[in-house]
Design a protein around this motif. Structure first.
Motif, PDB file in Angstrom:
ATOM      1  N   THR A  83      77.606  30.498  74.028  1.00  0.00           N
ATOM      2  CA  THR A  83      77.525  30.608  72.854  1.00  0.00           C
ATOM      3  C   THR A  83      78.473  29.547  72.588  1.00  0.00           C
ATOM      4  O   THR A  83      77.685  27.939  71.851  1.00  0.00           O
ATOM      5  CB  THR A  83      77.610  31.567  71.457  1.00  0.00           C
ATOM      6  OG1 THR A  83      79.239  31.852  72.007  1.00  0.00           O
ATOM      7  CG2 THR A  83      76.494  32.511  72.241  1.00  0.00           C
ATOM      8  N   SER A  84      79.331  29.306  72.850  1.00  0.00           N
ATOM      9  CA  SER A  84      80.297  27.619  72.721  1.00  0.00           C
ATOM     10  C   SER A  84      79.905  25.902  73.000  1.00  0.00           C
ATOM     11  O   SER A  84      79.864  25.681  72.276  1.00  0.00           O
ATOM     12  CB  SER A  84      81.698  27.686  72.840  1.00  0.00           C
ATOM     13  OG  SER A  84      81.784  27.819  74.506  1.00  0.00           O
ATOM     14  N   ILE A  93      77.727  24.710  70.291  1.00  0.00           N
ATOM     15  CA  ILE A  93      78.862  23.939  69.460  1.00  0.00           C
ATOM     16  C   ILE A  93      78.879  22.818  70.257  1.00  0.00           C
ATOM     17  O   ILE A  93      78.794  21.354  68.966  1.00  0.00           O
ATOM     18  CB  ILE A  93      80.048  24.743  69.000  1.00  0.00           C
ATOM     19  CG1 ILE A  93      79.542  25.812  68.245  1.00  0.00           C
ATOM     20  CG2 ILE A  93      80.714  23.623  68.377  1.00  0.00           C
ATOM     21  CD1 ILE A  93      81.152  26.621  68.260  1.00  0.00           C
ATOM     22  N   VAL A 111      74.325  23.948  67.071  1.00  0.00           N
ATOM     23  CA  VAL A 111      74.679  25.108  65.544  1.00  0.00           C
ATOM     24  C   VAL A 111      75.251  23.530  65.036  1.00  0.00           C
ATOM     25  O   VAL A 111      74.671  23.841  63.353  1.00  0.00           O
ATOM     26  CB  VAL A 111      76.331  25.256  66.205  1.00  0.00           C
ATOM     27  CG1 VAL A 111      76.825  26.151  64.928  1.00  0.00           C
ATOM     28  CG2 VAL A 111      76.073  26.255  67.115  1.00  0.00           C
ATOM     29  N   MET A 129      73.651  26.391  62.070  1.00  0.00           N
ATOM     30  CA  MET A 129      73.815  27.604  62.266  1.00  0.00           C
ATOM     31  C   MET A 129      74.740  28.332  61.266  1.00  0.00           C
ATOM     32  O   MET A 129      75.617  27.771  61.403  1.00  0.00           O
ATOM     33  CB  MET A 129      73.929  28.163  63.599  1.00  0.00           C
ATOM     34  CG  MET A 129      74.215  29.148  64.030  1.00  0.00           C
ATOM     35  SD  MET A 129      73.994  29.256  66.058  1.00  0.00           S
ATOM     36  CE  MET A 129      71.963  28.327  66.374  1.00  0.00           C
ATOM     37  N   GLU A 181      77.109  32.065  60.578  1.00  0.00           N
ATOM     38  CA  GLU A 181      78.343  32.484  61.912  1.00  0.00           C
ATOM     39  C   GLU A 181      77.194  33.587  62.022  1.00  0.00           C
ATOM     40  O   GLU A 181      77.517  33.912  63.387  1.00  0.00           O
ATOM     41  CB  GLU A 181      79.301  32.782  60.587  1.00  0.00           C
ATOM     42  CG  GLU A 181      80.786  34.117  61.716  1.00  0.00           C
ATOM     43  CD  GLU A 181      81.587  34.251  60.821  1.00  0.00           C
ATOM     44  OE1 GLU A 181      82.763  34.900  60.921  1.00  0.00           O
ATOM     45  OE2 GLU A 181      82.306  33.585  59.855  1.00  0.00           O
ATOM     46  N   PHE A 219      75.004  32.857  64.914  1.00  0.00           N
ATOM     47  CA  PHE A 219      76.469  32.721  66.410  1.00  0.00           C
ATOM     48  C   PHE A 219      76.736  33.559  66.884  1.00  0.00           C
ATOM     49  O   PHE A 219      75.860  33.735  67.745  1.00  0.00           O
ATOM     50  CB  PHE A 219      77.368  31.352  66.074  1.00  0.00           C
ATOM     51  CG  PHE A 219      78.338  30.860  67.220  1.00  0.00           C
ATOM     52  CD1 PHE A 219      78.074  29.727  67.843  1.00  0.00           C
ATOM     53  CD2 PHE A 219      78.755  31.438  67.250  1.00  0.00           C
ATOM     54  CE1 PHE A 219      78.485  29.832  68.369  1.00  0.00           C
ATOM     55  CE2 PHE A 219      80.189  31.006  68.414  1.00  0.00           C
ATOM     56  CZ  PHE A 219      79.986  30.229  68.950  1.00  0.00           C
ATOM     57  N   GLN A 270      73.955  34.566  68.781  1.00  0.00           N
ATOM     58  CA  GLN A 270      73.588  34.746  69.450  1.00  0.00           C
ATOM     59  C   GLN A 270      74.788  34.989  70.818  1.00  0.00           C
ATOM     60  O   GLN A 270      74.281  35.574  71.978  1.00  0.00           O
ATOM     61  CB  GLN A 270      73.673  32.982  69.783  1.00  0.00           C
ATOM     62  CG  GLN A 270      72.097  32.839  68.905  1.00  0.00           C
ATOM     63  CD  GLN A 270      71.287  31.999  69.519  1.00  0.00           C
ATOM     64  OE1 GLN A 270      71.744  31.642  71.067  1.00  0.00           O
ATOM     65  NE2 GLN A 270      70.609  31.837  69.248  1.00  0.00           N
ATOM     66  N   PRO A 293      82.267  24.444  63.329  1.00  0.00           N
ATOM     67  CA  PRO A 293      82.072  24.008  64.419  1.00  0.00           C
ATOM     68  C   PRO A 293      82.142  22.331  64.535  1.00  0.00           C
ATOM     69  O   PRO A 293      82.078  22.081  65.637  1.00  0.00           O
ATOM     70  CB  PRO A 293      80.680  24.188  64.382  1.00  0.00           C
ATOM     71  CG  PRO A 293      79.587  24.355  63.167  1.00  0.00           C
ATOM     72  CD  PRO A 293      81.349  25.074  62.270  1.00  0.00           C
TER      73      PRO A 293
END
Length: 188
Positions: A64-65, A68, A73, A78, A80, A83, A86, A134
């Motif tokens: 998921t990072s 970003i 994101v 997107m 929080e 995110f 996800q 992000p």
């Protein structure tokens, strides 16, 4: 006196017979060995679950990072919660996202400013105030994910718990520079 001697002889014979009788010895030995054996088995399983869930959290956070880092994101706007959804899709069903998951995304000017302070106080309480920033293309971003994991075996709690209430804090952190995306690519 003769009856007393005879009675002692019978008692001694019964004791010798009892000492040489092996019926039930296996059950007795199992009873002695079973408790430490099962404690050891539960300890091995509990430690394995902690490590397995920690790796699951690490992999989910890494995936998921990347959203970003690559600007997905930011370009999709997107939130929080999106995110989080996800991330939860990647770590479910092993880790429940209901109230146990804390996501902290911060932006810094350079890698030296990234703050890796302890997220817990001396009493084992999570004290971090999460943010969700992000950043933009080229920014240094730190993504930290914390999961409060309940230790299942009460006897293992004093050994594995690092939080208040017999819980263990699973943490995963990634610090990276966002890739050039959006307006940076358009200007080249």
């Amino acid at each position: 006196m003769k009856t007393d001697l005879l009675e002692r002889h019978r008692t001694a014979r019964r004791l010798r017979g009892f000492a040489s009788d092996r019926r039930g010895a296996t059950a007795l030995e199992f009873g002695i060995i079973a408790t430490p054996f099962f404690l050891l088995m539960f300890a091995i399983i509990e430690v394995a679950l902690v490590f397995f869930n920690s790796v699951t959290l690490e992999n989910g956070m890494s995936e998921t990072s990347r959203l970003i880092r690559t600007g997905q994101v930011q370009s999709q706007g997107m939130s929080e919660n999106q995110f989080r959804a996800q991330l939860c899709a990647l770590i479910d069903p092993l880790l429940s996202c209901t109230g146990n998951l804390t996501i902290d995304v911060r932006t810094f000017d350079n890698f030296g400013e990234a703050d890796h302070s302890d997220p817990m106080d001396q009493n084992g309480n999570l004290i971090i105030v999460p943010q969700f920033d992000p950043g933009d293309a080229g920014d240094v971003v730190m993504v930290r994910v914390f999961y409060t994991y309940k230790i299942l075996t009460p006897m293992m709690s004093p050994l594995l718990a690092n939080m208040n209430g017999g819980n263990r804090l699973l943490a995963s952190t990634a610090v990276f520079r966002n890739e050039p995306f959006g307006s940076i690519l358009d200007s080249e």
